[in-house]
Write an enzyme that holds these catalytic residues in place. Structure first.
Site, short mmCIF file in Angstrom:
data_model
loop_
_atom_site.label_atom_id
_atom_site.label_comp_id
_atom_site.label_asym_id
_atom_site.label_seq_id
_atom_site.Cartn_x
_atom_site.Cartn_y
_atom_site.Cartn_z
CG ASN A 1 -2.15 -0.95 0.87
OD1 ASN A 1 -2.94 -0.71 -0.05
ND2 ASN A 1 -2.23 -2.05 1.60
CB SER B 1 0.66 -6.45 1.75
OG SER B 1 -0.35 -5.50 1.95
CB THR B 2 -0.48 -5.32 7.09
OG1 THR B 2 0.69 -4.52 6.93
CG2 THR B 2 -0.67 -5.74 8.52
NE ARG C 1 -5.49 -2.57 5.04
CZ ARG C 1 -6.11 -2.03 3.99
NH1 ARG C 1 -7.31 -1.50 4.13
NH2 ARG C 1 -5.53 -2.03 2.80
CG ASP D 1 0.60 -2.53 12.07
OD1 ASP D 1 1.36 -2.12 12.98
OD2 ASP D 1 -0.12 -1.77 11.40
N GLY E 1 5.24 -1.51 10.79
CA GLY E 1 4.32 -0.67 11.55
C GLY E 1 5.08 0.38 12.32
CG HIS F 1 10.39 -2.45 9.32
ND1 HIS F 1 9.85 -3.45 8.56
CD2 HIS F 1 10.28 -1.32 8.56
CE1 HIS F 1 9.43 -2.95 7.41
NE2 HIS F 1 9.67 -1.66 7.37
CD GLU G 1 11.12 2.62 10.18
OE1 GLU G 1 10.46 1.69 10.70
OE2 GLU G 1 10.71 3.28 9.21
C1 LIG Z 1 8.33 4.44 6.41
N1 LIG Z 1 8.76 3.33 7.20
C2 LIG Z 1 7.99 2.29 7.61
N2 LIG Z 1 8.24 1.76 8.83
C3 LIG Z 1 7.48 0.78 9.34
N3 LIG Z 1 6.41 0.27 8.69
C4 LIG Z 1 6.12 0.75 7.48
C5 LIG Z 1 6.90 1.77 6.87
N4 LIG Z 1 6.39 2.01 5.64
C6 LIG Z 1 5.31 1.19 5.51
N5 LIG Z 1 5.13 0.44 6.63
C7 LIG Z 1 4.08 -0.54 6.92
O1 LIG Z 1 3.43 -0.88 5.71
C8 LIG Z 1 2.02 -0.55 5.80
C9 LIG Z 1 1.50 -0.12 4.44
O2 LIG Z 1 1.52 -1.21 3.55
P1 LIG Z 1 0.53 -2.48 3.65
O3 LIG Z 1 -0.83 -1.98 4.06
O4 LIG Z 1 1.11 -3.43 4.66
O5 LIG Z 1 0.53 -3.05 2.27
C10 LIG Z 1 1.97 0.54 6.86
O6 LIG Z 1 0.68 0.65 7.44
C11 LIG Z 1 3.04 0.07 7.86
O7 LIG Z 1 2.52 -0.94 8.70
ZN LIG Z 2 9.46 -0.64 5.49
#
Ligand SMILES: CNc1ncnc2c1ncn2[C@@H]1O[C@H](COP(=O)(O)O)[C@@H](O)[C@H]1O
Ligand SMILES: [Zn+2]
Length: 377
Positions: free
Chosen positions: A51, A129-130, A132, A171, A204, A231, A234
């Site tokens: 996403n 991807s998470t 949902r 997440d 997340g 992760h 970060e």
């Molecule tokens: C910028 N740094 C980051 N750090 C941590 N988590 C991140 C992220 N960037 C994205 N996400 C994770 O990916 C989800 C969106 O994609 P999906 O709905 O899973 O496909 C975000 O809601 C977060 O949980």
């Molecule tokens: Zn990431």
């Protein structure tokens, strides 16, 4: 360094209604297209959140499907020169999730994202991807995963030139129980998809929750054969959590921005990463736009690359951060003075950091040999 390609798009002072809109559109679509070498470079993408990877064009389609949400592009992307706090980045994902809440949406964005990576020269992609659940539309976590898998199959049968695998994301905000449920779902799909689902991502908002509570779920995932891409560090001051998670150990690390002593991490964390030879997934634009790294030249790529440690250049969220993998490679080259040879080696070495089975790694290595430009042989 990145430059804004705005001058050729409109005359100075020409900012009347439609022109301004066209101008903004062009900046969004065309900003910073990478040079030919980087676009043609065969690439491996190992850190891409579905996403977060939705392009401007796909966003157009989603917005027109759901006009009642009153969502504008400025709410779903961070453009060239803009910065957001990490917290604000997570607000952006909430907006995108509102736009992507049906099977139809997921199928569309997943196919678009895969096709876009292929068009950018990515030959192997591990998408994450998470899963949902959306009460309003009847979407379940199981259907979510099935739909992403359907998109991967459809792209393959349509001849899109890219091999795609899937990492199911946990997440961290959702706590222990949800993490365990997600691991069980990932295990099932790993078995039923013949290895198309091959791992688990932990992501997340890093400021929420503690890795300690997720350890049993992550340990179970590892025991069942799922690869772990976590992760880690970060944000600053997560030494204890990082140490705990490194003991698993994970198979890859996302970001690892604050692991090394120069930024408040520690030598013992670095030693653990090096001893276990855990590759790092590094996302330059994401870290600079999300303000966890002050500027490109201070990105921790330099630290780990100089150590000779496996580093993989990735996009993280190409839609939200308005980038693509070719641009990220070019950015690494221009910031750290890397030659074409060094960049080629970097993209080739990423193959060994994938979770792909050995035979696929060999196939990819063969492809790289076939695609190698004359001057680099
Ligand atoms: C910028 N740094 C980051 N750090 C941590 N988590 C991140 C992220 N960037 C994205 N996400 C994770 O990916 C989800 C969106 O994609 P999906 O709905 O899973 O496909 C975000 O809601 C977060 O949980
Ligand atoms: Zn990431």
């Amino acid at each position: 360094m990145q430059t804004e390609n705005t001058s050729r798009l409109s005359a100075p002072g020409d900012h009347s209604g439609l022109q301004t809109l066209v101008h903004a559109f062009c900046v969004l679509v065309m900003e910073n297209e990478a040079d030919k070498f980087y676009r043609e470079l065969p690439k491996v993408e190992l850190h891409a959140h579905l996403n977060g990877s939705v392009s401007f064009q796909s966003m157009e389609k989603l917005i027109s499907r759901k006009p009642h949400l009153n969502i504008e592009h400025s709410m779903t992307a961070i453009r060239s020169g803009q910065r957001r706090t990490l917290d604000e980045c997570f607000q952006v994902f909430k907006v995108i999730h509102q736009l992507v809440d049906t099977e139809e949406d997921i199928l569309m964005v997943a196919k678009d994202v895969i096709t876009e990576f292929a068009a950018d020269g990515v030959k192997y992609l591990e998408l994450r991807s998470t899963p949902r659940e959306e009460k309003n539309t009847g979407l379940t976590k199981r259907r979510y995963v099935e739909t992403v898998i359907k998109a991967i199959h459809e792209c393959k049968s349509e001849g899109v030139d890219i091999d795609v695998r899937f990492l199911v994301a946990v997440d961290r905000r959702n706590g222990t129980e949800v993490a365990m449920e997600t691991v069980k779902l990932a295990e099932e799909f790993m078995l039923s998809t013949d290895g198309l689902v091959l791992g688990l991502d932990l992501s997340g908002d890093p400021t929420v929750g503690h890795g300690r509570d997720l350890l049993p779920a992550l340990q179970r995932a590892k025991n069942s054969g799922l690869k772990l891409a976590l992760h880690l560090s970060e944000v600053p001051s997560q030494l204890e959590e990082s140490d705990l998670l490194l003991n698993l150990p994970p198979d890859r690390i996302g970001h690892g921005t604050f692991l090394h002593p120069e930024v408040g991490g520690s030598q013992s964390l670095v030693d653990k990463v090096v001893k276990n030879n855990i590759p790092l997934e590094l996302c330059l634009t994401s870290n600079v736009k999300g303000q966890t790294v002050p500027c490109y030249s201070q990105h921790h790529f330099q630290y780990w690359y100089q150590l000779g440690h496996p580093c993989v250049i990735c996009t993280d969220d190409k839609g939200v951060f308005c980038t693509d993998l070719s641009q990220e490679y070019q950015l690494a080259a221009s910031t750290f003075g890397l030659s074409h040879e060094a960049i080629w080696k970097l993209s080739q070495q990423a193959i060994d950091c994938t979770f792909a089975p050995e035979n696929l790694k060999q196939e990819l290595k063969q492809r790289w040999i076939e695609l190698q430009p004359q001057g680099l042989q």
